[in-house]
Design an enzyme around this catalytic site. Structure first.
Site, mmCIF file in Angstrom:
data_model
loop_
_atom_site.group_PDB
_atom_site.id
_atom_site.type_symbol
_atom_site.label_atom_id
_atom_site.label_comp_id
_atom_site.label_asym_id
_atom_site.label_seq_id
_atom_site.Cartn_x
_atom_site.Cartn_y
_atom_site.Cartn_z
ATOM 1 N N GLU A 53 0.833 -1.217 0.000
ATOM 2 C CA GLU A 53 0.000 0.000 0.000
ATOM 3 C C GLU A 53 0.863 1.261 0.000
ATOM 4 O O GLU A 53 0.544 2.246 -0.675
ATOM 5 C CB GLU A 53 -0.898 0.027 1.250
ATOM 6 C CG GLU A 53 -1.843 -1.158 1.381
ATOM 7 C CD GLU A 53 -1.241 -2.319 2.155
ATOM 8 O OE1 GLU A 53 -0.050 -2.631 1.935
ATOM 9 O OE2 GLU A 53 -1.951 -2.928 2.965
ATOM 10 N N CYS A 79 -2.412 -3.615 7.091
ATOM 11 C CA CYS A 79 -2.038 -3.937 8.477
ATOM 12 C C CYS A 79 -2.359 -2.787 9.419
ATOM 13 O O CYS A 79 -2.444 -1.627 9.031
ATOM 14 C CB CYS A 79 -0.565 -4.328 8.550
ATOM 15 S SG CYS A 79 0.566 -2.998 8.147
ATOM 16 N N CYS A 88 -0.177 0.250 7.687
ATOM 17 C CA CYS A 88 -0.656 0.747 6.391
ATOM 18 C C CYS A 88 -2.031 1.386 6.531
ATOM 19 O O CYS A 88 -2.361 2.335 5.816
ATOM 20 C CB CYS A 88 -0.742 -0.396 5.386
ATOM 21 S SG CYS A 88 0.874 -1.028 4.923
ATOM 22 N N THR A 200 20.235 -38.746 0.674
ATOM 23 C CA THR A 200 20.497 -37.932 -0.515
ATOM 24 C C THR A 200 21.822 -37.188 -0.377
ATOM 25 O O THR A 200 22.590 -37.074 -1.340
ATOM 26 C CB THR A 200 19.340 -36.926 -0.728
ATOM 27 O OG1 THR A 200 18.132 -37.671 -0.887
ATOM 28 C CG2 THR A 200 19.569 -36.050 -1.942
ATOM 29 N N GLU A 294 13.114 -32.041 -1.275
ATOM 30 C CA GLU A 294 13.754 -32.803 -2.358
ATOM 31 C C GLU A 294 14.568 -33.885 -1.678
ATOM 32 O O GLU A 294 15.703 -33.651 -1.270
ATOM 33 C CB GLU A 294 14.661 -31.901 -3.209
ATOM 34 C CG GLU A 294 13.878 -31.023 -4.154
ATOM 35 C CD GLU A 294 14.743 -30.353 -5.216
ATOM 36 O OE1 GLU A 294 15.718 -30.972 -5.681
ATOM 37 O OE2 GLU A 294 14.421 -29.203 -5.567
#
Ligand code: AOF
Ligand code: ZN
Length: 360
Positions: A53, A79, A88, A200, A294
């Site tokens: 904003e 906010c 804001c 991994t 992952e």
């Protein structure tokens, strides 16, 4: 689409500009309209910077526009609190706008309706609920953290059409095309953290950093390593900014790793493994909105069995590999009733491959 929806779509498009940089703050967009013309646009700046904003108000003023009497379209309720930046809602009141249309309320308990209430108290007309679903989707991780205290967990796998992620001998580079791998990198980039397992790390020695895309901050790298057996020379530990969850106490190894800028958190469950649901809550406390997984078939399976996954991001290549490694190392089921059911959220083609988002 109504006029309000068209302008809110424009605000949502702007919001996307902040997706890789606003976290832990949500990526919000704002459009200011007066006499049927857009006079200011803005999106959330990196933490500590302006909210959407304020950017839009500043842009309008910088172009010589008078914002008094204008209508503001914003993808989240303005906010009302002093966070890293002032409220804001107060700035909008001071600016003298006539109306504020929000896509939805801010789930942050520090705001939660008070932003809109403050605007109303100042005589500004308010409306909420325009394209709410799209607004929620864009910041699904922020909403998850605010409402459940844990990140939105997206688990990525790339496989052949017959569901294999690698050959028996482990060869996996590459099953999917470059376009799909680039797309996967985008999801990595927007995540606050990337999680993998010790399997991994030992097998691939990945860095798990985002290199193809310019980022102001790298996602936190998180490793599940029940026995704390990681080599201090693993590439993933280089440069610091790595967090290890383990199930054992090994003061010496912990000190060694910590000396290298790696944080170790001991979080065992009753079975002597890392308590995965607790890991999610811990990452929530660390303000991680989206967690990108992952990992290998073992950790993938544990995460699914312990209900820690919200969404699968599956890339499927038009190829058949035959006998090979699967996506999830799950035990055989006795009955189809025990299957894990998901819903296809989105299916599209990326390059040669299919991209499937499926939600639990
Ligand atoms: C808005 N506009 O563009 C965004 C908002 O620490 P701060 O001051 O940056 O505040 C962060 C909180 O503000 C965040 O948790 C969320 O509730 C809200 N985000 N609000 O009015 C924006 N990004
Ligand atoms: Zn704000």
């Amino acid at each position: 689409m109504t006029q309000a929806e068209i302008l809110m779509s424009q605000a949502l498009k702007l919001a996307e500009n902040g997706l890789l940089s606003s976290a832990p703050n949500p990526a919000i967009g704002c459009v200011i309209v007066k006499d049927g013309r857009v006079i200011g646009e803005g999106f959330t700046q990196p933490p500590g910077g302006n909210h959407a904003e304020i950017q839009a108000l500043n842009a309008a003023v910088a172009h010589g526009h008078d914002v008094r009497g204008a209508t503001v379209y914003v993808t989240l309720e303005p906010c009302s609190h002093f966070g890293r930046t002032p409220p804001c809602a107060d700035a909008l009141v001071r600016a003298g706008v006539a109306k504020v249309v929000a896509a939805m309320q801010d789930p942050n308990p520090l705001v939660a309706g008070q932003g809109l209430a403050r605007l109303q108290a100042a005589g500004i007309e308010t409306e909420s609920g325009v394209l709410a679903e799209q607004a929620r989707e864009l910041n699904i991780g922020f909403f998850s953290r605010m409402q459940r205290g844990k990140p939105w967990v997206r688990l990525k796998v790339a496989a052949s059409l017959d569901g294999k992620t690698a050959l028996r001998n482990g060869q996996s580079q590459w099953i999917t095309s470059q376009a799909a791998r680039d797309d996967g990198h985008m999801w990595r980039a927007r995540a606050g953290a990337i999680l993998t397992g010790i399997g991994t790390v030992k097998e691939d020695d990945p860095q798990l950093t985002v290199r193809a895309i310019q980022l102001a901050r790298q996602p936190l790298r998180v490793i599940v390593d029940s026995k704390l057996s990681i080599s201090p020379d693993a590439k993933i530990l280089s440069g610091g900014g790595t967090l290890i969850f383990t199930a054992i106490v090994d003061a010496e190894k912990q000190a060694l790793l910590q000396d290298r800028g790696t944080e170790v958190v001991v979080l065992p469950n009753a079975q002597g493994k890392v308590d995965l649901p607790q890991v999610m809550l811990e990452l929530g406390k660390r303000q991680i909105n989206e967690l990108h997984v992952e990992a290998g078939a073992k950790l993938n399976a544990s995460l699914i069995r312990e209900a820690c996954v919200d969404e699968l991001l599956v890339y499927l290549a038009p190829a058949i590999l035959g006998d090979g490694r699967g996506m999830f190392e799950l035990p055989a089921l006795e009955s189809l009733q025990d299957k894990f059911s998901l819903k296809f959220h989105q299916v599209m083609q990326v390059g040669e491959d299919l991209r499937i988002l499926a939600r639990f």
